[in-house]
Design an enzyme around this catalytic site. Structure first.
Site, PDB file in Angstrom:
ATOM      1  N   PRO A   1      82.313  17.073  27.577  1.00  0.00           N
ATOM      2  CA  PRO A   1      81.822  16.444  26.346  1.00  0.00           C
ATOM      3  C   PRO A   1      80.415  16.918  25.958  1.00  0.00           C
ATOM      4  O   PRO A   1      80.132  17.112  24.779  1.00  0.00           O
ATOM      5  CB  PRO A   1      81.827  14.950  26.668  1.00  0.00           C
ATOM      6  CG  PRO A   1      82.845  14.801  27.738  1.00  0.00           C
ATOM      7  CD  PRO A   1      82.747  16.055  28.549  1.00  0.00           C
TER       8      PRO A   1
ATOM      9  N   LEU B   1      78.055  11.774  28.355  1.00  0.00           N
ATOM     10  CA  LEU B   1      77.789  13.104  27.799  1.00  0.00           C
ATOM     11  C   LEU B   1      77.463  14.059  28.936  1.00  0.00           C
ATOM     12  O   LEU B   1      76.346  14.559  29.067  1.00  0.00           O
ATOM     13  CB  LEU B   1      76.641  13.057  26.791  1.00  0.00           C
ATOM     14  CG  LEU B   1      76.985  12.527  25.411  1.00  0.00           C
ATOM     15  CD1 LEU B   1      75.778  12.597  24.489  1.00  0.00           C
ATOM     16  CD2 LEU B   1      78.148  13.277  24.799  1.00  0.00           C
ATOM     17  N   HIS B   2      78.443  14.263  29.790  1.00  0.00           N
ATOM     18  CA  HIS B   2      78.314  15.184  30.917  1.00  0.00           C
ATOM     19  C   HIS B   2      79.492  16.146  30.878  1.00  0.00           C
ATOM     20  O   HIS B   2      80.522  15.851  30.278  1.00  0.00           O
ATOM     21  CB  HIS B   2      78.313  14.421  32.248  1.00  0.00           C
ATOM     22  CG  HIS B   2      77.148  13.494  32.371  1.00  0.00           C
ATOM     23  ND1 HIS B   2      75.889  13.925  32.716  1.00  0.00           N
ATOM     24  CD2 HIS B   2      77.028  12.164  32.141  1.00  0.00           C
ATOM     25  CE1 HIS B   2      75.061  12.890  32.716  1.00  0.00           C
ATOM     26  NE2 HIS B   2      75.732  11.817  32.364  1.00  0.00           N
ATOM     27  N   ALA B   3      79.324  17.283  31.510  1.00  0.00           N
ATOM     28  CA  ALA B   3      80.391  18.272  31.636  1.00  0.00           C
ATOM     29  C   ALA B   3      80.936  18.694  30.273  1.00  0.00           C
ATOM     30  O   ALA B   3      80.187  19.068  29.393  1.00  0.00           O
ATOM     31  CB  ALA B   3      81.485  17.765  32.566  1.00  0.00           C
TER      32      ALA B   3
END
Length: 85
Positions: free
Chosen positions: A18, A14-16
C-alpha cells in the site's frame, strides 16, 4: 490546496505494497503532495522512506494535502489506497 482526512482501513496500514502504491500515485501528481499522521508533521507523499517513517497503522487518521491541477483526483486516489481494507 485541497485537503482530506482519511482513517486508514488497510490491514497493514501504509506499509509494504500500500505504501508503494500510495507513493507511486503521489509521484504521478503534478503538484506538491504531503501526508501527515493525525496532527503530526506532514511529509512528502512522494518519498517512500518518509511515508514508511510515519508508521501509519490500521485505524490511524492521516491528513493528505495536494496542490495544483487535479488535486481532488489525486486525493481521491490516495484516499482509495489508504481505505482499501
Amino acid at each position: 490546496m485541497a485537503q482530506r482526512r482519511v482513517t486508514v482501513q488497510s490491514e497493514v496500514g501504509l506499509h509494504a505494497r500500500p505504501a508503494a502504491l500510495f507513493v507511486e500515485s503521489a509521484a504521478n501528481a503534478g503538484g506538491e503532495v504531503t501526508v501527515g499522521k493525525g496532527e503530526g508533521q506532514a511529509v512528502s507523499a512522494k518519498s517512500i522512506l518518509a511515508v514508511m517513517g510515519l508508521d501509519v497503522r490500521k485505524g490511524d487518521e492521516i491528513v493528505i494535502t495536494a496542490e495544483g491541477e487535479g488535486a481532488e483526483q489525486v486525493l481521491d486516489r490516495l484516499a482509495e489506497i489508504a481505505d482499501a481494507g
